[in-house]
Scaffold this active site. Structure first.
Site, PDB file in Angstrom:
ATOM      1  N   ASP A  10       0.872  -1.176   0.000  1.00 20.77           N
ATOM      2  CA  ASP A  10       0.000   0.000   0.000  1.00 20.77           C
ATOM      3  C   ASP A  10       0.911   1.230   0.000  1.00 20.77           C
ATOM      4  O   ASP A  10       2.127   1.120   0.193  1.00 20.77           O
ATOM      5  CB  ASP A  10      -0.895   0.002   1.258  1.00 20.77           C
ATOM      6  CG  ASP A  10      -1.809   1.226   1.314  1.00 20.77           C
ATOM      7  OD1 ASP A  10      -2.400   1.572   0.275  1.00 20.77           O
ATOM      8  OD2 ASP A  10      -1.919   1.853   2.393  1.00 20.77           O
ATOM      9  N   SER A  11       0.286   2.401  -0.149  1.00 20.54           N
ATOM     10  CA  SER A  11       1.061   3.646  -0.091  1.00 20.54           C
ATOM     11  C   SER A  11       1.538   3.932   1.337  1.00 20.54           C
ATOM     12  O   SER A  11       2.440   4.733   1.528  1.00 20.54           O
ATOM     13  CB  SER A  11       0.183   4.803  -0.561  1.00 20.54           C
ATOM     14  OG  SER A  11      -0.962   4.897   0.264  1.00 20.54           O
ATOM     15  N   CYS A  73      -4.209  -1.631  -1.901  1.00 23.61           N
ATOM     16  CA  CYS A  73      -4.369  -0.187  -2.117  1.00 23.61           C
ATOM     17  C   CYS A  73      -5.393  -0.044  -3.232  1.00 23.61           C
ATOM     18  O   CYS A  73      -5.169  -0.535  -4.350  1.00 23.61           O
ATOM     19  CB  CYS A  73      -3.019   0.390  -2.545  1.00 23.61           C
ATOM     20  SG  CYS A  73      -3.112   2.103  -3.090  1.00 23.61           S
ATOM     21  N   GLU A 152      -3.320   8.204   8.538  1.00 26.82           N
ATOM     22  CA  GLU A 152      -1.854   8.091   8.670  1.00 26.82           C
ATOM     23  C   GLU A 152      -1.389   8.698   9.997  1.00 26.82           C
ATOM     24  O   GLU A 152      -0.401   8.281  10.578  1.00 26.82           O
ATOM     25  CB  GLU A 152      -1.151   8.817   7.514  1.00 26.82           C
ATOM     26  CG  GLU A 152      -1.209   8.096   6.178  1.00 26.82           C
ATOM     27  CD  GLU A 152      -0.262   6.886   6.070  1.00 26.82           C
ATOM     28  OE1 GLU A 152       0.850   6.930   6.625  1.00 26.82           O
ATOM     29  OE2 GLU A 152      -0.669   5.893   5.440  1.00 26.82           O
ATOM     30  N   CYS A 184     -11.158   2.549  -0.088  1.00 23.56           N
ATOM     31  CA  CYS A 184      -9.759   2.908   0.173  1.00 23.56           C
ATOM     32  C   CYS A 184      -9.376   2.122   1.419  1.00 23.56           C
ATOM     33  O   CYS A 184     -10.141   2.097   2.395  1.00 23.56           O
ATOM     34  CB  CYS A 184      -9.636   4.404   0.436  1.00 23.56           C
ATOM     35  SG  CYS A 184      -8.004   4.882   1.069  1.00 23.56           S
ATOM     36  N   HIS A 186      -7.316   2.645   3.666  1.00 25.41           N
ATOM     37  CA  HIS A 186      -7.110   3.428   4.892  1.00 25.41           C
ATOM     38  C   HIS A 186      -8.418   3.596   5.679  1.00 25.41           C
ATOM     39  O   HIS A 186      -8.390   3.796   6.887  1.00 25.41           O
ATOM     40  CB  HIS A 186      -6.594   4.837   4.568  1.00 25.41           C
ATOM     41  CG  HIS A 186      -5.114   4.930   4.311  1.00 25.41           C
ATOM     42  ND1 HIS A 186      -4.524   4.457   3.171  1.00 25.41           N
ATOM     43  CD2 HIS A 186      -4.108   5.467   5.062  1.00 25.41           C
ATOM     44  CE1 HIS A 186      -3.216   4.703   3.215  1.00 25.41           C
ATOM     45  NE2 HIS A 186      -2.939   5.320   4.354  1.00 25.41           N
TER      46      HIS A 186
END
Ligand code: DGL
Length: 266
Positions: A10-11, A73, A152, A184, A186
């Site tokens: 993932d990012s 992701c 994050e 997403c 996240h």
């Protein structure tokens, strides 16, 4: 049986929501995770850039002799999966279609909300797959770019997150959606705030859907690890190991130390 590890990327920390579901449903498997913390967020970037970054990460994971790769992701899955699955021979699982399949089982009124990054929504991939799977569906999509930095930062339950979620989600609630895809990886980190706001709307967590798909894929191809001899999961990042490890340990409730690598030099 195949005892090699599974690569996941993932990012940043978002893919850990997928890791957490994989650990629950496939406890014998060993995972190698890469979080591109130097270059997060991917959601504001073009498809070309996301594909270039993802290609570098795939090369890194394949150098670790992984048996399959989970693109944890949604931005990379929706913008780069088709190109990259043609370039690399390794089996790859993306996170878009598993969520769409679950949504098809859940929606009653066929009015579906999708939230994701700007790049995911712009790709139109959810729209396309939902229309293929659910004839007559109405899809209402909304990019929620502030959710990734909040996740994050580990701001999963605070007032700023709640207010941001209210502003983003009201527009979808006004359309009378009965289900909402977290498009997403996240976003499951913010699921409590999201649930409070959407109330009875069914939330589809693509991380759970993807773990189930991976399990079925491994079983159908006799690639599961049936013995528990795992050396333990390994976590790599492109920057800031300390910040990543803090959120990683919160999400997975275990102590892991991430290792920093220079992904651009590979
Ligand atoms: N977790 C990612 C996704 O699922 C990436 C978010 C981002 O880097 O913008 O889209």
């Amino acid at each position: 049986m195949d005892q090699r590890p599974i690569g996941v990327f993932d990012s940043g920390v978002g893919g850990l929501t997928v890791v957490s579901e994989i650990i629950k449903s496939l406890p014998n498997e060993e995972l190698i995770y890469f979080g591109d913390t130097a270059r997060v967020p991917y959601g504001a970037k073009t498809a070309e850039t996301v594909t270039k970054f993802s290609r570098q990460i795939l090369r890194f994971l394949l150098s670790k002799d992984v048996k399959s790769i989970v693109i944890a992701c949604s931005t990379a899955s929706s913008n780069s999966f088709e190109t990259l699955s043609g370039e690399f021979g390794a089996p790859m699982i993306e996170v878009i279609s598993p969520g769409v399949e679950d949504c098809a089982h859940v929606t009653r009124n066929k009015i579906v909300g999708v939230i994701g990054t700007e790049a995911t929504i712009r790709s139109g991939r959810y729209d396309e797959l939902l229309k293929e799977k659910i004839p007559g569906v109405q899809v209402h999509s909304k990019a929620c770019p502030l959710f990734v930095p909040l996740a994050e930062e580990g701001w999963t339950h605070n007032t700023i997150t709640r207010m941001t979620a209210e502003i983003y989600l009201q527009e979808l609630l006004d359309k009378e959606i009965d289900s909402l895809i977290l498009g997403c990886t996240h976003y499951p980190l913010l699921i409590d705030c999201i649930r409070d706001i959407v109330g009875p709307v069914r939330i589809i967590n693509a991380a759970e859907s993807t773990a189930r798909k991976l399990r079925a894929f491994l079983a159908n191809n006799e690639m599961e690890n049936r013995e528990h001899k795992s050396k333990g999961h390994r976590f790599y990042v492109s920057d800031n190991t300390r910040k990543f490890s803090r959120i990683c340990n919160l999400v997975l409730r275990q102590n892991y130390e991430a290792i920093k690598i220079d992904i651009e030099s590979l």
